[in-house]
Design a protein around this motif. Structure first.
Motif, PDB file in Angstrom:
ATOM      1  N   GLN A   1       0.841  -1.187   0.000  1.00 59.58           N
ATOM      2  CA  GLN A   1       0.000   0.000   0.000  1.00 59.58           C
ATOM      3  C   GLN A   1       0.882   1.246   0.000  1.00 59.58           C
ATOM      4  O   GLN A   1       1.777   1.380   0.815  1.00 59.58           O
ATOM      5  CB  GLN A   1      -0.896   0.012   1.225  1.00 59.58           C
ATOM      6  CG  GLN A   1      -1.857   1.192   1.274  1.00 59.58           C
ATOM      7  CD  GLN A   1      -2.744   1.141   2.509  1.00 59.58           C
ATOM      8  OE1 GLN A   1      -2.709   0.171   3.272  1.00 59.58           O
ATOM      9  NE2 GLN A   1      -3.521   2.180   2.697  1.00 59.58           N
ATOM     10  N   VAL A   2       0.602   2.143  -0.918  1.00 60.73           N
ATOM     11  CA  VAL A   2       1.391   3.361  -1.042  1.00 60.73           C
ATOM     12  C   VAL A   2       0.864   4.415  -0.076  1.00 60.73           C
ATOM     13  O   VAL A   2      -0.335   4.677  -0.002  1.00 60.73           O
ATOM     14  CB  VAL A   2       1.331   3.913  -2.476  1.00 60.73           C
ATOM     15  CG1 VAL A   2       2.116   5.222  -2.563  1.00 60.73           C
ATOM     16  CG2 VAL A   2       1.864   2.890  -3.469  1.00 60.73           C
ATOM     17  N   GLN A   3       1.788   5.005   0.677  1.00 57.26           N
ATOM     18  CA  GLN A   3       1.440   6.106   1.565  1.00 57.26           C
ATOM     19  C   GLN A   3       2.414   7.246   1.369  1.00 57.26           C
ATOM     20  O   GLN A   3       3.637   7.037   1.325  1.00 57.26           O
ATOM     21  CB  GLN A   3       1.487   5.663   3.025  1.00 57.26           C
ATOM     22  CG  GLN A   3       0.172   5.159   3.564  1.00 57.26           C
ATOM     23  CD  GLN A   3       0.143   5.108   5.077  1.00 57.26           C
ATOM     24  OE1 GLN A   3       1.089   4.676   5.703  1.00 57.26           O
ATOM     25  NE2 GLN A   3      -0.956   5.541   5.662  1.00 57.26           N
ATOM     26  N   LEU A   4       1.888   8.456   1.250  1.00 59.88           N
ATOM     27  CA  LEU A   4       2.691   9.666   1.172  1.00 59.88           C
ATOM     28  C   LEU A   4       2.297  10.541   2.350  1.00 59.88           C
ATOM     29  O   LEU A   4       1.107  10.819   2.544  1.00 59.88           O
ATOM     30  CB  LEU A   4       2.430  10.406  -0.137  1.00 59.88           C
ATOM     31  CG  LEU A   4       2.687   9.633  -1.436  1.00 59.88           C
ATOM     32  CD1 LEU A   4       2.283  10.470  -2.641  1.00 59.88           C
ATOM     33  CD2 LEU A   4       4.141   9.217  -1.541  1.00 59.88           C
ATOM     34  N   VAL A   5       3.280  10.977   3.108  1.00 64.03           N
ATOM     35  CA  VAL A   5       2.999  11.769   4.305  1.00 64.03           C
ATOM     36  C   VAL A   5       3.789  13.067   4.246  1.00 64.03           C
ATOM     37  O   VAL A   5       5.027  13.052   4.263  1.00 64.03           O
ATOM     38  CB  VAL A   5       3.345  10.988   5.586  1.00 64.03           C
ATOM     39  CG1 VAL A   5       3.053  11.844   6.813  1.00 64.03           C
ATOM     40  CG2 VAL A   5       2.555   9.686   5.644  1.00 64.03           C
ATOM     41  N   GLU A   6       3.061  14.196   4.185  1.00 66.19           N
ATOM     42  CA  GLU A   6       3.703  15.503   4.173  1.00 66.19           C
ATOM     43  C   GLU A   6       3.946  15.997   5.596  1.00 66.19           C
ATOM     44  O   GLU A   6       3.199  15.659   6.524  1.00 66.19           O
ATOM     45  CB  GLU A   6       2.833  16.547   3.446  1.00 66.19           C
ATOM     46  CG  GLU A   6       2.478  16.218   2.018  1.00 66.19           C
ATOM     47  CD  GLU A   6       1.112  15.571   1.899  1.00 66.19           C
ATOM     48  OE1 GLU A   6       0.496  15.683   0.821  1.00 66.19           O
ATOM     49  OE2 GLU A   6       0.646  14.965   2.883  1.00 66.19           O
ATOM     50  N   SER A   7       4.967  16.826   5.738  1.00 66.14           N
ATOM     51  CA  SER A   7       5.243  17.492   6.999  1.00 66.14           C
ATOM     52  C   SER A   7       5.999  18.775   6.715  1.00 66.14           C
ATOM     53  O   SER A   7       6.464  18.993   5.580  1.00 66.14           O
ATOM     54  CB  SER A   7       6.060  16.586   7.938  1.00 66.14           C
ATOM     55  OG  SER A   7       7.305  16.260   7.349  1.00 66.14           O
ATOM     56  N   GLY A   8       6.118  19.610   7.735  1.00 64.78           N
ATOM     57  CA  GLY A   8       6.898  20.824   7.594  1.00 64.78           C
ATOM     58  C   GLY A   8       6.091  22.090   7.419  1.00 64.78           C
ATOM     59  O   GLY A   8       6.660  23.186   7.372  1.00 64.78           O
ATOM     60  N   GLY A  26       5.859   2.117   0.664  1.00 66.52           N
ATOM     61  CA  GLY A  26       5.161   1.301  -0.313  1.00 66.52           C
ATOM     62  C   GLY A  26       5.439   1.683  -1.754  1.00 66.52           C
ATOM     63  O   GLY A  26       4.847   1.143  -2.686  1.00 66.52           O
ATOM     64  N   ARG A  27       6.322   2.655  -1.936  1.00 63.27           N
ATOM     65  CA  ARG A  27       6.682   3.100  -3.291  1.00 63.27           C
ATOM     66  C   ARG A  27       8.085   3.686  -3.252  1.00 63.27           C
ATOM     67  O   ARG A  27       8.406   4.507  -2.392  1.00 63.27           O
ATOM     68  CB  ARG A  27       5.686   4.132  -3.799  1.00 63.27           C
ATOM     69  CG  ARG A  27       6.099   4.803  -5.105  1.00 63.27           C
ATOM     70  CD  ARG A  27       4.937   5.370  -5.857  1.00 63.27           C
ATOM     71  NE  ARG A  27       4.126   4.342  -6.482  1.00 63.27           N
ATOM     72  CZ  ARG A  27       3.355   4.535  -7.548  1.00 63.27           C
ATOM     73  NH1 ARG A  27       3.309   5.724  -8.120  1.00 63.27           N
ATOM     74  NH2 ARG A  27       2.618   3.569  -8.047  1.00 63.27           N
ATOM     75  N   THR A  28       8.904   3.295  -4.231  1.00 59.44           N
ATOM     76  CA  THR A  28      10.268   3.809  -4.318  1.00 59.44           C
ATOM     77  C   THR A  28      10.259   5.078  -5.151  1.00 59.44           C
ATOM     78  O   THR A  28      10.030   5.035  -6.369  1.00 59.44           O
ATOM     79  CB  THR A  28      11.186   2.753  -4.960  1.00 59.44           C
ATOM     80  OG1 THR A  28      11.151   1.559  -4.164  1.00 59.44           O
ATOM     81  CG2 THR A  28      12.612   3.271  -5.017  1.00 59.44           C
ATOM     82  N   ASP A  99       3.456   9.984  -9.461  1.00 58.19           N
ATOM     83  CA  ASP A  99       2.956   9.591 -10.773  1.00 58.19           C
ATOM     84  C   ASP A  99       2.274   8.218 -10.695  1.00 58.19           C
ATOM     85  O   ASP A  99       2.715   7.345  -9.946  1.00 58.19           O
ATOM     86  CB  ASP A  99       4.133   9.555 -11.753  1.00 58.19           C
ATOM     87  CG  ASP A  99       3.690   9.553 -13.209  1.00 58.19           C
ATOM     88  OD1 ASP A  99       4.583   9.679 -14.073  1.00 58.19           O
ATOM     89  OD2 ASP A  99       2.478   9.437 -13.491  1.00 58.19           O
ATOM     90  N   ARG A 100       1.239   8.054 -11.498  1.00 57.14           N
ATOM     91  CA  ARG A 100       0.513   6.792 -11.474  1.00 57.14           C
ATOM     92  C   ARG A 100       1.286   5.677 -12.173  1.00 57.14           C
ATOM     93  O   ARG A 100       0.977   4.496 -11.991  1.00 57.14           O
ATOM     94  CB  ARG A 100      -0.859   6.930 -12.126  1.00 57.14           C
ATOM     95  CG  ARG A 100      -0.849   7.334 -13.581  1.00 57.14           C
ATOM     96  CD  ARG A 100      -2.248   7.353 -14.159  1.00 57.14           C
ATOM     97  NE  ARG A 100      -3.091   8.365 -13.551  1.00 57.14           N
ATOM     98  CZ  ARG A 100      -4.084   8.099 -12.708  1.00 57.14           C
ATOM     99  NH1 ARG A 100      -4.350   6.863 -12.357  1.00 57.14           N
ATOM    100  NH2 ARG A 100      -4.820   9.068 -12.211  1.00 57.14           N
ATOM    101  N   ALA A 101       2.279   6.022 -12.980  1.00 51.56           N
ATOM    102  CA  ALA A 101       3.061   5.019 -13.714  1.00 51.56           C
ATOM    103  C   ALA A 101       4.516   5.473 -13.798  1.00 51.56           C
ATOM    104  O   ALA A 101       4.835   6.631 -13.549  1.00 51.56           O
ATOM    105  CB  ALA A 101       2.493   4.839 -15.114  1.00 51.56           C
ATOM    106  N   ARG A 102       5.358   4.549 -14.145  1.00 54.25           N
ATOM    107  CA  ARG A 102       6.772   4.862 -14.302  1.00 54.25           C
ATOM    108  C   ARG A 102       6.977   5.416 -15.701  1.00 54.25           C
ATOM    109  O   ARG A 102       6.983   4.671 -16.674  1.00 54.25           O
ATOM    110  CB  ARG A 102       7.609   3.608 -14.063  1.00 54.25           C
ATOM    111  CG  ARG A 102       7.560   3.122 -12.636  1.00 54.25           C
ATOM    112  CD  ARG A 102       8.211   1.772 -12.453  1.00 54.25           C
ATOM    113  NE  ARG A 102       9.616   1.787 -12.837  1.00 54.25           N
ATOM    114  CZ  ARG A 102      10.425   0.738 -12.709  1.00 54.25           C
ATOM    115  NH1 ARG A 102       9.955  -0.394 -12.219  1.00 54.25           N
ATOM    116  NH2 ARG A 102      11.671   0.813 -13.072  1.00 54.25           N
ATOM    117  N   ARG A 103       7.141   6.758 -15.777  1.00 51.74           N
ATOM    118  CA  ARG A 103       7.261   7.427 -17.065  1.00 51.74           C
ATOM    119  C   ARG A 103       8.334   8.504 -16.996  1.00 51.74           C
ATOM    120  O   ARG A 103       8.602   9.050 -15.930  1.00 51.74           O
ATOM    121  CB  ARG A 103       5.921   8.106 -17.437  1.00 51.74           C
ATOM    122  CG  ARG A 103       4.764   7.132 -17.575  1.00 51.74           C
ATOM    123  CD  ARG A 103       3.469   7.858 -17.868  1.00 51.74           C
ATOM    124  NE  ARG A 103       2.934   8.532 -16.705  1.00 51.74           N
ATOM    125  CZ  ARG A 103       1.769   9.171 -16.694  1.00 51.74           C
ATOM    126  NH1 ARG A 103       1.044   9.241 -17.796  1.00 51.74           N
ATOM    127  NH2 ARG A 103       1.328   9.752 -15.587  1.00 51.74           N
TER     128      ARG A 103
END
Length: 126
Positions: A1-8, A26-28, A99-103
């Motif tokens: 599961q991909v998670q992105l967490v903002e801070s600052g 969950g994502r490189t 991005d939704r895909a590797r482009r």
């Protein structure tokens, strides 16, 4: 599961600086283009900055060019947005996106992004 967490995010006076971070799990991040968007009260979400897979190519909205810098630290799997010379009109909730895909290239349309963080509030006082 991909998670992105903002801070600052936070409250800063006009002319000040903040650095936003976007930590991914969950994502490189080194494999995907990334971006920052913002949404001010009563306005639509808008593109702020984008960075390519390699990090070699970046793009900025005209309103932030010369003041904001987007970057990635692949070792930390984290993206940053350095914001200098902040103005009251920069007040918004800031979102990071992947991005939704590797482009190749930079994505500057929100429809091209598949994963979003929850946002962090930036308030610039005059």
């Amino acid at each position: 599961q991909v998670q992105l967490v903002e801070s600052g995010g936070g409250l800063v006076q006009a002319g000040g600086s903040l650095r936003l971070s976007c930590a991914a799990s969950g994502r490189t991040l080194s494999l995907y283009a990334m971006g920052w968007f913002r949404q001010a009260p009563g306005k639509e979400r808008e593109f702020v900055a984008g960075i390519s897979v390699s990090g070699a190519t970046t793009d900025y909205a005209d309103a932030v060019k010369g003041r904001f810098t987007i970057s990635k630290d692949n070792a930390k799997n984290t993206m940053y947005l350095q914001m200098n010379s902040l103005k009251p009109e920069d007040t918004a909730v800031y979102y990071c996106a992947s991005d939704r895909a590797r482009r190749v290239g930079v994505r500057n349309h929100q429809g091209e992004y598949g994963y979003w963080g929850q946002g962090t509030q930036v308030t610039v006082s005059s």
